[in-house]
Design an enzyme around this catalytic site. Sequence first.
Site, PDB file in Angstrom:
ATOM      1  N   ARG A   6      -7.575   2.113  -6.579  1.00 15.94           N
ATOM      2  CA  ARG A   6      -8.578   2.461  -7.589  1.00 15.94           C
ATOM      3  C   ARG A   6      -9.626   1.371  -7.757  1.00 15.94           C
ATOM      4  O   ARG A   6     -10.750   1.647  -8.178  1.00 15.94           O
ATOM      5  CB  ARG A   6      -7.871   2.791  -8.912  1.00 15.94           C
ATOM      6  CG  ARG A   6      -7.072   1.664  -9.493  1.00 15.94           C
ATOM      7  CD  ARG A   6      -6.073   2.139 -10.532  1.00 15.94           C
ATOM      8  NE  ARG A   6      -4.889   2.754  -9.918  1.00 15.94           N
ATOM      9  CZ  ARG A   6      -3.890   3.324 -10.597  1.00 15.94           C
ATOM     10  NH1 ARG A   6      -3.931   3.362 -11.919  1.00 15.94           N
ATOM     11  NH2 ARG A   6      -2.865   3.850  -9.967  1.00 15.94           N
ATOM     12  N   ASP A  26      -2.526   3.633   4.498  1.00 19.78           N
ATOM     13  CA  ASP A  26      -3.295   3.552   3.257  1.00 19.78           C
ATOM     14  C   ASP A  26      -4.815   3.524   3.463  1.00 19.78           C
ATOM     15  O   ASP A  26      -5.574   3.401   2.512  1.00 19.78           O
ATOM     16  CB  ASP A  26      -2.834   2.331   2.446  1.00 19.78           C
ATOM     17  CG  ASP A  26      -2.820   2.603   0.955  1.00 19.78           C
ATOM     18  OD1 ASP A  26      -2.859   3.776   0.564  1.00 19.78           O
ATOM     19  OD2 ASP A  26      -2.793   1.620   0.182  1.00 19.78           O
ATOM     20  N   LYS A  44     -10.677   5.713   0.500  1.00 24.03           N
ATOM     21  CA  LYS A  44      -9.857   4.512   0.338  1.00 24.03           C
ATOM     22  C   LYS A  44      -9.434   3.998   1.710  1.00 24.03           C
ATOM     23  O   LYS A  44      -8.803   4.718   2.482  1.00 24.03           O
ATOM     24  CB  LYS A  44      -8.614   4.829  -0.509  1.00 24.03           C
ATOM     25  CG  LYS A  44      -7.575   3.683  -0.560  1.00 24.03           C
ATOM     26  CD  LYS A  44      -6.399   4.000  -1.485  1.00 24.03           C
ATOM     27  CE  LYS A  44      -5.302   2.931  -1.397  1.00 24.03           C
ATOM     28  NZ  LYS A  44      -4.144   3.212  -2.259  1.00 24.03           N
ATOM     29  N   GLU A 102      -4.207  -1.029  -6.229  1.00 24.67           N
ATOM     30  CA  GLU A 102      -5.424  -1.600  -5.640  1.00 24.67           C
ATOM     31  C   GLU A 102      -6.425  -0.546  -5.193  1.00 24.67           C
ATOM     32  O   GLU A 102      -7.625  -0.809  -5.142  1.00 24.67           O
ATOM     33  CB  GLU A 102      -5.055  -2.499  -4.458  1.00 24.67           C
ATOM     34  CG  GLU A 102      -4.868  -1.789  -3.111  1.00 24.67           C
ATOM     35  CD  GLU A 102      -3.724  -0.778  -3.085  1.00 24.67           C
ATOM     36  OE1 GLU A 102      -2.808  -0.889  -3.925  1.00 24.67           O
ATOM     37  OE2 GLU A 102      -3.753   0.133  -2.239  1.00 24.67           O
ATOM     38  N   ASP A 159      -1.211  -1.992   2.841  1.00 25.03           N
ATOM     39  CA  ASP A 159      -0.943  -2.191   1.412  1.00 25.03           C
ATOM     40  C   ASP A 159       0.452  -2.790   1.228  1.00 25.03           C
ATOM     41  O   ASP A 159       1.448  -2.072   1.200  1.00 25.03           O
ATOM     42  CB  ASP A 159      -1.056  -0.854   0.668  1.00 25.03           C
ATOM     43  CG  ASP A 159      -0.836  -1.017  -0.842  1.00 25.03           C
ATOM     44  OD1 ASP A 159      -0.813  -2.174  -1.310  1.00 25.03           O
ATOM     45  OD2 ASP A 159      -0.711   0.016  -1.534  1.00 25.03           O
ATOM     46  N   LYS A 216       5.449  -4.893  -2.829  1.00 21.27           N
ATOM     47  CA  LYS A 216       6.307  -3.720  -2.677  1.00 21.27           C
ATOM     48  C   LYS A 216       7.649  -4.151  -2.089  1.00 21.27           C
ATOM     49  O   LYS A 216       7.706  -5.120  -1.343  1.00 21.27           O
ATOM     50  CB  LYS A 216       5.669  -2.724  -1.698  1.00 21.27           C
ATOM     51  CG  LYS A 216       4.477  -1.959  -2.228  1.00 21.27           C
ATOM     52  CD  LYS A 216       3.966  -0.987  -1.161  1.00 21.27           C
ATOM     53  CE  LYS A 216       2.704  -0.268  -1.598  1.00 21.27           C
ATOM     54  NZ  LYS A 216       2.898   0.642  -2.739  1.00 21.27           N
TER      55      LYS A 216
HETATM   56  N1  BES Z   1      -0.924   3.160  -1.495  1.00 22.80           N
HETATM   57  C1  BES Z   1      -0.128   3.326  -2.664  1.00 22.80           C
HETATM   58  C2  BES Z   1       0.216   4.798  -2.928  1.00 22.80           C
HETATM   59  C3  BES Z   1       1.129   5.446  -1.924  1.00 22.80           C
HETATM   60  C4  BES Z   1       2.502   5.363  -2.091  1.00 22.80           C
HETATM   61  C5  BES Z   1       0.625   6.180  -0.885  1.00 22.80           C
HETATM   62  C6  BES Z   1       3.340   5.991  -1.186  1.00 22.80           C
HETATM   63  C7  BES Z   1       1.460   6.812   0.019  1.00 22.80           C
HETATM   64  C8  BES Z   1       2.818   6.715  -0.142  1.00 22.80           C
HETATM   65  C9  BES Z   1      -0.874   2.795  -3.876  1.00 22.80           C
HETATM   66  O1  BES Z   1      -1.724   1.732  -3.650  1.00 22.80           O
HETATM   67  C10 BES Z   1       0.150   2.299  -4.850  1.00 22.80           C
HETATM   68  O2  BES Z   1       0.838   1.377  -4.517  1.00 22.80           O
HETATM   69  N2  BES Z   1       0.212   2.928  -6.022  1.00 22.80           N
HETATM   70  C11 BES Z   1       1.136   2.554  -7.022  1.00 22.80           C
HETATM   71  C12 BES Z   1       0.424   2.575  -8.342  1.00 22.80           C
HETATM   72  C13 BES Z   1       1.206   1.965  -9.465  1.00 22.80           C
HETATM   73  C14 BES Z   1       1.367   0.476  -9.247  1.00 22.80           C
HETATM   74  C15 BES Z   1       0.468   2.231 -10.751  1.00 22.80           C
HETATM   75  C16 BES Z   1       2.282   3.558  -6.994  1.00 22.80           C
HETATM   76  O3  BES Z   1       2.040   4.734  -6.754  1.00 22.80           O
HETATM   77  O4  BES Z   1       3.423   3.144  -7.150  1.00 22.80           O
HETATM   78 ZN    ZN Z   2      -2.528   1.615  -1.779  1.00 22.76          ZN
HETATM   79 MN    MN Z   3      -0.739  -0.156  -3.694  1.00 26.13          MN
END
Ligand code: BES
Ligand code: ZN
Ligand code: MN
Length: 508
Positions: A354, A291, A268, A352, A273, A280
């Site tokens: 996935r 990310d 990835k 995103e 992000d 966010k």
């Molecule tokens: N890049 C994030 C995951 C992440 C969060 C990595 C904190 C490192 C530290 C990922 O893209 C994300 O935002 N995931 C969401 C998924 C949700 C919207 C289903 C999450 O984990 O909140």
């Molecule tokens: Zn992400």
């Molecule tokens: Mn994300």
Amino acid sequence: MIKASELKLHAIAKDAKKVQCDAIVIGVGEGTEGPFLLENPLSPKAATALSESLGLLGLTGALDEVQRLPGLPELNADLLVLAGVGKTGLGGDVDDESLRRAAGSAVRQLAGVSSVLLALPASTVPQAAAIAEGCALGAYSYNEYRNTSAKSQPEIVREVTILTEAADEKPLKDALNRASIIGRTVNATRSLVNQPPSDLYPESFAQAAKDLARNLPVKVTVIDEKKLEKDGYGGILGVGKGSSRPPRLVKVEYSPAKAKANLAFVGKGITFDSGGLSLKPASGMMTMKLDMAGAAVVLNSVLAIAEMGLPVKATAWLCLAENMPSGTAQRPSDIITTYGGRTVEVLNTDAEGRLVMADGLAAASEEKPDVILDVATLTGAQMVALGSRVSAVMGDEGVRAAVKEAADRSGEQFWPMPFPEELRQTLDSQVADLKNIGDKFGGMLTAGIFLQEFVGEADGERIPWAHLDIAGPAFNETAPYGYTPKEGTGVGVRTLIAYAEDVLSRTS
Ligand code: BES
Ligand code: ZN
Ligand code: MN
């Protein structure tokens, strides 16, 4: 430009006194009855005197303890350094990871000193190798963007000599070479993660991949946005749509003539992000340069495997996009068509990772590798489940177990996670083949189950696959510890290298 600094590594068998160096490091164990000196090159008299002072010096022998003392007349160094190695086994023996951490912590904390002699217990090649690896990982700093404050940063240690009974054993030369390749590639991974997204975006990341691969027998192919469009990479394109900086898919191939296995690594690579339109909060965005860690890991793992000359084909797929909100960004409820034709209803643009990984996994599957490992900072839920130092591994049982074993051997912490059957249906969409978010609970597992849908088949069976979620461990937000610096950690590279080595040792 990602510069990989090189630590000089040597080994000698005896006579610590003959080595000209600035500091000599000896180990202190954390015993049940207080701290004690580990095997060392001091004269009995000096050792006894020092042993009696350990408690008064305030030492416990815990990992990360580093005490600088004036050099002794009997040694040829200005500094004598005591380094904690933590709890030891019966008879004072120290496991490889404790040696790695103690050596790494000492070298990290000795920044400002230029050459160091490590006199930790090292009677075998694996022990000397662990110390060498720790040193190579501990000798790291990231100062690319410091101008006025650069001078206040002590210079990292440049040269290390390891005192070991195994100095004259044949395999040691290869072990030291391996340690230095590991150091260089893990450190390059860290620097890519640390680089600010103002300068690291899909196109510049692709260029960095080419730069790092220069002089190695590796082929780098960059698929730009036009070709992504033409070939139907709707996941990578969908995520990249909101950014003024277009996405890329980068394929990095090492294909030696007598390859005994074919490994695919998918990473990835979200260079930033923001969450996209599902924006966010500010606090959640602060670390989101991390990310792209998965892409940096798979890139550097293939480069390491190539440099080691392992007889295995290894291909890294870097799924690169910047996730930004704008008038051209994808919207919650958009439907995208991923590579290979499956449609996904995007209900949360912050899920995103996935989407880009779906394209990468489908593309990697077309070449029918023996196994696919994917590496991603995929979910915040990973940190809820396992904290910030233990990564998760999911997927096929056999591959999952092999990854865990490789991780254990290399000193990285991974833990196996299940795919509960009932979670799959939470990804069913009203209008498309799948939606990109499922249940609120078990978010890490649902994300893994989503990815599984895009792993292709070979000979009528799904290609063996595991998914590594390194969301927390990829980035150290707190103080440095052991050989781990602040920010980018490079976690994952050592596990993938060890995995490739293990595959080879099983085939021969
Ligand atoms: N890049 C994030 C995951 C992440 C969060 C990595 C904190 C490192 C530290 C990922 O893209 C994300 O935002 N995931 C969401 C998924 C949700 C919207 C289903 C999450 O984990 O909140
Ligand atoms: Zn992400
Ligand atoms: Mn994300």
